[in-house]
Design a protein around this motif. Structure first.
Motif, PDB file in Angstrom:
ATOM      1  N   LEU A   1      -1.571   3.946  22.587  1.00  0.00           N
ATOM      2  CA  LEU A   1      -1.574   4.922  21.441  1.00  0.00           C
ATOM      3  C   LEU A   1      -0.204   5.439  20.931  1.00  0.00           C
ATOM      4  CD1 LEU A   1      -4.773   6.854  22.179  1.00  0.00           C
ATOM      5  CD2 LEU A   1      -4.545   5.105  20.372  1.00  0.00           C
ATOM      6  N   ARG A   2       0.757   5.755  22.068  1.00  0.00           N
ATOM      7  CA  ARG A   2       1.981   6.259  21.708  1.00  0.00           C
ATOM      8  C   ARG A   2       2.792   5.069  21.079  1.00  0.00           C
ATOM      9  NH1 ARG A   2       6.358   5.129  24.028  1.00  0.00           N
ATOM     10  NH2 ARG A   2       5.453   4.137  25.944  1.00  0.00           N
ATOM     11  N   GLN A   3       2.708   3.989  21.323  1.00  0.00           N
ATOM     12  CA  GLN A   3       3.555   2.843  20.591  1.00  0.00           C
ATOM     13  C   GLN A   3       3.136   2.812  19.025  1.00  0.00           C
ATOM     14  OE1 GLN A   3       6.058   1.539  21.674  1.00  0.00           O
ATOM     15  NE2 GLN A   3       5.848   0.681  23.868  1.00  0.00           N
ATOM     16  N   VAL A   4       1.577   2.811  18.741  1.00  0.00           N
ATOM     17  CA  VAL A   4       1.392   2.643  17.509  1.00  0.00           C
ATOM     18  C   VAL A   4       1.339   3.834  16.746  1.00  0.00           C
ATOM     19  CG1 VAL A   4      -1.064   2.360  16.190  1.00  0.00           C
ATOM     20  CG2 VAL A   4      -0.466   0.801  17.907  1.00  0.00           C
ATOM     21  N   ARG A   5       1.331   5.100  17.170  1.00  0.00           N
ATOM     22  CA  ARG A   5       1.579   6.195  16.575  1.00  0.00           C
ATOM     23  C   ARG A   5       2.895   6.548  16.108  1.00  0.00           C
ATOM     24  NH1 ARG A   5      -2.909   9.646  20.203  1.00  0.00           N
ATOM     25  NH2 ARG A   5      -4.783   9.124  18.965  1.00  0.00           N
ATOM     26  N   THR A   6       3.624   6.127  16.869  1.00  0.00           N
ATOM     27  CA  THR A   6       5.169   6.109  16.826  1.00  0.00           C
ATOM     28  C   THR A   6       5.927   5.286  15.751  1.00  0.00           C
ATOM     29  OG1 THR A   6       5.668   6.856  18.910  1.00  0.00           O
ATOM     30  CG2 THR A   6       7.504   5.934  17.772  1.00  0.00           C
ATOM     31  N   ALA A   7       4.973   3.996  15.788  1.00  0.00           N
ATOM     32  CA  ALA A   7       5.603   2.989  14.739  1.00  0.00           C
ATOM     33  C   ALA A   7       4.663   3.049  13.342  1.00  0.00           C
ATOM     34  CB  ALA A   7       5.218   1.715  15.235  1.00  0.00           C
ATOM     35  N   PHE A   8       3.591   3.650  13.157  1.00  0.00           N
ATOM     36  CA  PHE A   8       2.950   3.697  12.012  1.00  0.00           C
ATOM     37  C   PHE A   8       2.474   4.855  11.411  1.00  0.00           C
ATOM     38  CE2 PHE A   8       2.563  -0.746  13.773  1.00  0.00           C
ATOM     39  CZ  PHE A   8       3.018  -1.435  12.779  1.00  0.00           C
ATOM     40  N   ARG A   9       2.585   5.297  10.434  1.00  0.00           N
ATOM     41  CA  ARG A   9       2.048   6.550   9.510  1.00  0.00           C
ATOM     42  C   ARG A   9       0.539   6.210   9.392  1.00  0.00           C
ATOM     43  NH1 ARG A   9       6.968   6.182   6.592  1.00  0.00           N
ATOM     44  NH2 ARG A   9       5.829   4.348   5.076  1.00  0.00           N
ATOM     45  N   GLY A  10      -0.204   7.404   9.529  1.00  0.00           N
ATOM     46  CA  GLY A  10      -1.599   7.277   9.368  1.00  0.00           C
ATOM     47  C   GLY A  10      -2.491   6.772  10.560  1.00  0.00           C
ATOM     48  N   SER A  11      -1.715   6.798  11.640  1.00  0.00           N
ATOM     49  CA  SER A  11      -2.097   6.046  12.843  1.00  0.00           C
ATOM     50  C   SER A  11      -2.751   7.214  13.646  1.00  0.00           C
ATOM     51  CB  SER A  11      -1.239   5.204  13.653  1.00  0.00           C
ATOM     52  OG  SER A  11      -0.012   5.985  13.924  1.00  0.00           O
ATOM     53  N   ASP A  12      -2.762   8.495  13.530  1.00  0.00           N
ATOM     54  CA  ASP A  12      -3.325   9.387  14.491  1.00  0.00           C
ATOM     55  C   ASP A  12      -4.692   9.429  14.747  1.00  0.00           C
ATOM     56  OD1 ASP A  12      -0.676  10.389  14.353  1.00  0.00           O
ATOM     57  OD2 ASP A  12      -0.972  12.254  12.850  1.00  0.00           O
ATOM     58  N   SER A  13      -5.422   8.737  14.112  1.00  0.00           N
ATOM     59  CA  SER A  13      -6.896   8.758  14.348  1.00  0.00           C
ATOM     60  C   SER A  13      -7.320   7.566  15.012  1.00  0.00           C
ATOM     61  CB  SER A  13      -7.865   8.696  13.110  1.00  0.00           C
ATOM     62  OG  SER A  13      -7.497   7.513  11.992  1.00  0.00           O
ATOM     63  N   CYS A  14      -6.334   6.720  15.318  1.00  0.00           N
ATOM     64  CA  CYS A  14      -6.544   5.283  16.376  1.00  0.00           C
ATOM     65  C   CYS A  14      -7.110   5.984  17.632  1.00  0.00           C
ATOM     66  CB  CYS A  14      -5.273   4.520  16.532  1.00  0.00           C
ATOM     67  SG  CYS A  14      -4.568   3.908  15.245  1.00  0.00           S
ATOM     68  N   ARG A  15      -8.046   5.083  18.014  1.00  0.00           N
ATOM     69  CA  ARG A  15      -8.808   5.406  19.490  1.00  0.00           C
ATOM     70  C   ARG A  15      -8.742   3.904  20.230  1.00  0.00           C
ATOM     71  NH1 ARG A  15     -13.656   5.069  19.208  1.00  0.00           N
ATOM     72  NH2 ARG A  15     -13.925   4.479  16.846  1.00  0.00           N
ATOM     73  N   PHE A  16      -8.582   4.319  21.444  1.00  0.00           N
ATOM     74  CA  PHE A  16      -8.624   3.176  22.632  1.00  0.00           C
ATOM     75  C   PHE A  16     -10.136   2.588  22.641  1.00  0.00           C
ATOM     76  CE2 PHE A  16      -8.771   1.616  26.998  1.00  0.00           C
ATOM     77  CZ  PHE A  16      -7.722   0.856  27.007  1.00  0.00           C
ATOM     78  N   LEU A  17      -9.945   1.272  22.695  1.00  0.00           N
ATOM     79  CA  LEU A  17     -11.350   0.691  22.954  1.00  0.00           C
ATOM     80  C   LEU A  17     -11.447  -0.142  24.033  1.00  0.00           C
ATOM     81  CD1 LEU A  17     -12.020  -0.960  19.420  1.00  0.00           C
ATOM     82  CD2 LEU A  17     -12.866   1.219  20.210  1.00  0.00           C
ATOM     83  N   GLY A  18     -10.282  -0.476  24.701  1.00  0.00           N
ATOM     84  CA  GLY A  18     -10.304  -1.247  26.006  1.00  0.00           C
ATOM     85  C   GLY A  18      -9.057  -2.094  25.994  1.00  0.00           C
ATOM     86  N   HIS A  19      -8.997  -2.706  27.389  1.00  0.00           N
ATOM     87  CA  HIS A  19      -7.906  -3.635  27.364  1.00  0.00           C
ATOM     88  C   HIS A  19      -7.926  -4.628  28.642  1.00  0.00           C
ATOM     89  CE1 HIS A  19      -6.894  -1.564  31.226  1.00  0.00           C
ATOM     90  NE2 HIS A  19      -6.134  -2.353  31.436  1.00  0.00           N
TER      91      HIS A  19
END
Length: 357
Positions: free
Chosen positions: A274-292
Motif C-alpha cells: 500500500l505504501r508503494q502504490v500510494r506513494t507512486a499514484f494519485r487517487g490510490s488512497d482507497s486501495c485495499r489489500f486483498l492478499g499475497h
C-alpha cells in the motif's frame, strides 16, 4: 508398484502449467496422441497460477535463445485469441524505467520506444513523480494465467488428449538407455516421447540424462489490491515494483524479495504494498489489500532450455522464464519438431548444452 495395464500414448507431457498445456494443445491440434499428467488437482496450480503474466515483458532482458523467440510472442498470443474463445489478452502496453536510465537510444529493440514528459503523463496520468523518460512497449499485454491454461487444457482434451490430474510423476521409466514412459502416482504411462514441462521439478526428473541444468528460483511476492478502476492504464515496471490492472478494480503487484528471505508476514506485505502504490499514484488512497503469495519461478541461468535430452528422441525438455510469455510460441514449435522431425531454427540457441551442435 506393479505395472498393471499399460496405456500407450505417443507423447506424455509432464506438467499442466502454461508450457505443458500449450505443448499438449498444439500436439493435439496436429493429431498426435497425447497424455498430459499433472501433480495438482487442476491446471496451473503451481508457478503458472502465481505468475504476474506480463506478456512480452522481460524488461528488455531476453537471455540466450529467448531473444530468438521474442518476435513471435505477440502473433502467437493473437492467434490463440482467435482459436480459443476463453483466451483474452489485455493489450495495454507497458511503461518501464530504472534508477539509472540507459542513455543510448540505439540499444532499444524494435517495438520499444523512449518516451518522456507529456507522453508519460498521457500513458499514466496518475503517476505522482514520473521519471524524466521511460521505455514504452505498446505491444505488451497481460493475461489471466489460470484462465489461459485452462482454455488450452480444455481444448487439448476436446481434441482427444488424455488429461490426468493428481498424478505426480516420480521418475522416467527406462529400458536400457531409452526412456519408454514415466512412473507417476497413477502408475506407469508408456510413451514414445516424454516432454518434461514440470518447471522446477524438470532438472530432477531429467537428472539421469542431463545432469547439472543450472536453474535459479528467486522468490517473488505477488500482491492483489482492490483499487479504483483505471488507476493504472498500462503495465508499469519501476525500480521498486511492477504493477498492472488485471481486471477493473483489481491490481496485481510484484515486490522483490532477497534470496533466502524468511517468510514475510501478511501485515508487512500489506504495509509495503500500500505504501508503494500510494506513494507512486494519485487517487490510490482507497486501495485495499486483498492478499499475497510468494512463488519461486524457474529461471535457467543461460536462458530457455528446450530440446531433446537424448539423441534417441525419447525425452524432450522445456524449461524457461518467462513461461507465460513464451508458452504459445514454444508449444507451437515443439509440436512442429515432434511431428515433422525437423529442428526449429528459432530454438537453435535453446538446446540442452550437452547435445548442442
Amino acid at each position: 508398484m506393479g505395472r498393471g495395464k499399460r496405456i500407450m500414448s505417443a507423447v506424455a507431457v509432464v506438467g499442466a502449467g502454461i508450457v505443458g498445456a500449450s505443448v499438449a494443445y498444439h500436439l493435439a491440434r496436429r493429431g498426435v496422441s497425447v497424455t498430459l499428467l499433472d501433480r495438482g488437482p487442476s491446471p496451473a496450480t503451481g508457478v503458472t497460477g502465481n505468475s504476474f503474466a506480463w506478456i512480452g515483458g522481460c524488461g528488455g532482458d531476453w537471455p540466450g535463445g529467448a531473444r530468438d523467440l521474442r518476435e513471435s510472442v505477440g502473433a502467437d498470443y493473437r492467434r490463440l485469441e482467435t482459436e480459443l474463445a476463453d483466451v483474452t489478452v489485455r493489450w495495454t502496453g507497458s511503461l518501464t524505467w530504472t534508477e539509472t536510465p540507459d542513455g543510448h537510444e540505439s540499444r532499444l529493440e524494435a517495438g520499444r520506444f523512449w518516451v518522456g514528459g507529456s507522453d508519460i503523463a498521457t500513458l499514466e496520468p496518475n503517476l505522482r513523480n514520473p521519471p524524466e523518460r521511460a521505455v514504452h512497449t505498446p505491444s505488451d499485454g497481460g493475461v489471466d494465467p489460470v484462465a489461459v491454461t485452462n482454455a488450452l487444457v480444455d481444448a487439448a482434451r476436446t481434441l482427444g488428449a488424455r488429461v490426468i490430474h493428481n498424478s505426480a510423476v516420480t521418475s522416467l521409466a527406462m529400458s536400457g538407455q531409452r526412456v519408454e514412459g514415466v512412473w507417476s502416482a497413477t502408475g506407469f504411462h508408456a510413451a514414445e516421447t516424454v516432454v518434461l514441462t514440470a518447471g522446477t521439478d524438470t532438472p530432477t526428473l531429467c537428472e539421469p540424462l542431463l545432469a547439472g541444468v543450472p536453474v535459479a528460483t528467486p522468490p517473488v511476492c505477488l500482491v492483489r489490491l482492490a483499487a479504483p478502476a483505471g488507476l493504472i492504464t498500462s503495465i508499469v515496471a519501476c525500480p521498486d515494483f511492477e504493477v498492472r490492472e488485471v481486471r477493473d478494480g483489481e491490481l496485481l503487484l510484484t515486490l522483490p524479495m532477497a534470496a533466502g528471505t524468511a517468510a514475510t508476514s501478511s501485515e508487512q506485505v500489506e504495509r509495503n504494498a500500500l505504501r508503494q502504490v500510494r506513494t507512486a499514484f494519485r487517487g490510490s488512497d482507497s486501495c485495499r489489500f486483498l492478499g499475497h503469495r510468494v512463488c519461486r519461478p524457474p529461471m535457467p541461468a543461460q536462458g530457455p532450455v528446450i530440446g531433446f535430452a537424448e539423441r534417441d528422441r525419447s525425452v524432450y525438455v522445456a524449461l524457461m522464464h518467462s513461461g507465460m510469455t513464451l508458452a504459445p510460441t514454444v508449444g507451437r514449435l515443439i509440436a512442429d519438431e515432434l511431428v515433422t522431425g525437423r529442428p526449429a531454427p528459432e530454438l537453435r540457441r535453446c538446446r540442452p548444452r550437452r547435445l548442442a551442435p
